[in-house]
Each structure stands twice: as structure tokens, then as C-alpha cells.
Design an enzyme around this catalytic site. Structure first.
Site, PDB file in Angstrom:
ATOM      1  CG  HIS A 139      38.950  41.179  39.092  1.00  0.00           C
ATOM      2  ND1 HIS A 139      37.278  41.464  39.801  1.00  0.00           N
ATOM      3  CD2 HIS A 139      37.740  40.707  37.871  1.00  0.00           C
ATOM      4  CE1 HIS A 139      36.919  40.923  39.892  1.00  0.00           C
ATOM      5  NE2 HIS A 139      36.619  39.915  38.985  1.00  0.00           N
ATOM      6  CB  CYS A 140      41.875  36.173  39.458  1.00  0.00           C
ATOM      7  SG  CYS A 140      41.341  34.334  38.380  1.00  0.00           S
ATOM      8  N   PRO A 141      39.505  36.190  37.164  1.00  0.00           N
ATOM      9  CG  PRO A 141      40.108  36.975  34.902  1.00  0.00           C
ATOM     10  CD  PRO A 141      40.416  37.227  35.624  1.00  0.00           C
ATOM     11  CD  GLU A 187      33.287  37.312  38.019  1.00  0.00           C
ATOM     12  OE1 GLU A 187      33.513  38.568  37.526  1.00  0.00           O
ATOM     13  OE2 GLU A 187      33.762  36.836  36.467  1.00  0.00           O
TER      14      GLU A 187
END
Length: 270
Positions: free
Chosen positions: A131-133, A136
Site C-alpha cells: 500500500h503506497c501512501p 493513497e
């Protein structure tokens, strides 16, 4: 296919777009080669640079809003589509067999191999990577190749922007006067250099993992994943060779039944 633009990542996406165009504007307002070419009517490089920035922003939104491969319903016929015989079932380690038949403890859906539940997105994701912040969103089966393409384009934009910023530094007799004249451009150059390093490391690591046909999650948590923890340290049941791994990642579209790949590799080794 795409999520709501005004969802939970609205502020992150807005900040990314604003930062991108503010940096671009600063590069045009200072005495850089872009401004000099614009003033002299040489518009090829300025137009190309703006177009490349625009492409990077569009790719960012595509990756950010795209369905990464959410599992929204049970694949009730998965076991029949695998084409796996009972004899082959017996050759699979018990941990793998139990994993294939388990349901997610959060969304209560059956998890295909290589999928994982994302606590942030509240969905199981096919061929989950991470999951890439920054975007998002999860990076998974459907948007991973676009994520890598986005990183490549973004790195090109950042390196070009760093070069442009370097051409804008002017001479001053003292450090105080130099910082006063070039302080904003220096801050932009340092920020772009830092982002370039981060994107370079991300792109390099993803290309390396793709060449091995493994994911960030599998690479980092191998010892906790039931279908991998029984394998040797250098053994990857999904690895089909560098060329085939890259070809399959970038050129083969559609959902892959990873159980078939896993069982075939297991059969070849027996």
C-alpha cells in the site's frame, strides 16, 4: 475501475498536483534555460517539459484511482478452473493447500494465491505488492505495471527538472547575496534531488523484484507466507526466468491464476 477522486486520498493527491506545478512554475520564473528558450522563441524544450510533467500527473492519477485488483466477490469456481488433479493436490504442502481454501478474516472472501488484505483499503488485493501512501492506493495486479511506468516517467521529469534548476543559479559576490538571489531555486533543487533519489530507489527495487516475479510483500514477509515459507532461501515457485518475468509483467494482460503457475513449478521439480 477507478475510485472516487474525492475519496480518502483527496488531500494527498491535491498536495502532489500543487507541488508538481509550483515547482514547474518556479523553474519557468527563474533565469533558467527554460525561461531563456521561451523568451527567444525556442519553444521545443519548454513544451516537451510541460507535456512530460502533464503525462506524469495523468499517470499519477491513473495509478492512484485505478482498481489495483480488489477482490469483491468469491471465486466459487476457482478450484475447478485451476485444472489441478487430486494427485497434484497431494503433492502440495499442507500449508499451501490450507491457504488456498481459507477465507479472509476481515472481508470473509476466499483469497486467491498471492492476494492479501489491505487494512487501509479494507479489501483483499490480487497479487498484492504494497500500500503506497504517496498514491493513497494499493499496488496490485491491475495497476503495478502502471505504477512502474509512472515511476520511470516521474524520474525522468525530476532529473530534467534538476538539470533545469542547475542552469538557473547565478553569480553573486557574497554568499548572502547569492542565497538571496538563488534561495528559492536552491530549495527547489534540493527537494527535487531528494525526490529523484527516492524515485530512483523505488524504480530500481521494483524492476529487480519484477525480474524475479516476486512482490514487495513476498520479499519482505517470505517467512510468514504459507506458500513460500517451506521453500528454500533462493527458491521462488513463480520465477520463470528474467525475460519471461518481464514479458509477463509488462505485456500480458488479464488475471493470472497463480495456483496454476505454482502447481506447474512444483510438478516440474518432482
Amino acid at each position: 475501475m477507478f475510485k472516487n477522486v474525492f475519496g480518502s486520498g483527496f488531500l494527498v493527491r491535491t498536495a502532489h498536483v500543487i507541488l508538481t506545478w509550483v515547482i514547474t512554475l518556479i523553474l519557468f520564473l527563474h533565469d533558467t534555460e527554460l525561461r531563456k528558450q521561451e523568451e527567444t522563441g525556442q519553444l521545443v524544450q519548454p513544451v516537451l517539459f510541460v507535456l512530460l510533467v502533464l503525462v506524469s500527473v495523468l499517470l499519477y492519477f491513473a495509478v492512484s484511482l485505478m482498481d489495483p485488483g480488489f477482490i469483491l466477490s468469491d471465486d466459487s469456481d476457482l478450484q475447478f478452473t485451476l485444472g489441478v488433479t487430486e494427485e497434484q493436490q497431494d503433492m502440495i504442502p499442507p500449508t499451501t493447500k490450507s491457504l488456498r481454501q481459507r477465507r479472509c478474516g476481515h472481508c470473509l472472501l476466499q483469497q486467491p494465491m498471492r492476494s492479501k488484505h489491505c487494512q487501509t483499503c479494507q479489501h483483499c488485493v490480487r497479487r498484492y505488492d504494497h500500500h503506497c501512501p504517496w498514491i493513497e492506493n494499493c499496488v496490485g495486479e491491475r495497476n503495478h505495471r502502471w505504477f512502474v511506468l509512472y515511476l520511470a516517467v516521474q524520474l525522468l521529469v525530476l532529473l530534467w527538472g534538476l538539470h533545469i534548476a542547475w542552469t538557473g543559479f547565478g553569480y553573486a559576490p557574497t554568499w548572502q547575496l547569492w542565497l538571496r538571489a538563488n534561495g528559492t531555486l536552491l530549495a527547489v533543487a534540493l527537494l527535487v534531488a531528494l525526490l529523484s533519489l527516492i524515485v530512483l530507489l523505488l524504480l530500481g527495487s521494483h524492476l529487480y523484484l519484477v525480474s524475479l516475479n516476486t512482490t514487495t510483500w513476498e520479499f519482505m514477509s517470505r517467512h510468514r507466507i504459507s506458500y513460500l515459507k517451506h521453500c528454500g532461501a533462493d527458491e521462488n515457485p513463480f520465477d520463470r526466468g528474467t525475460f519471461h518475468n518481464l514479458w509477463g509483467f509488462f505485456c500480458v494482460w488479464g488475471t493470472v491464476v497463480w495456483e496454476q503457475v505454482y502447481f506447474r513449478e512444483g510438478s516440474d521439480q518432482v
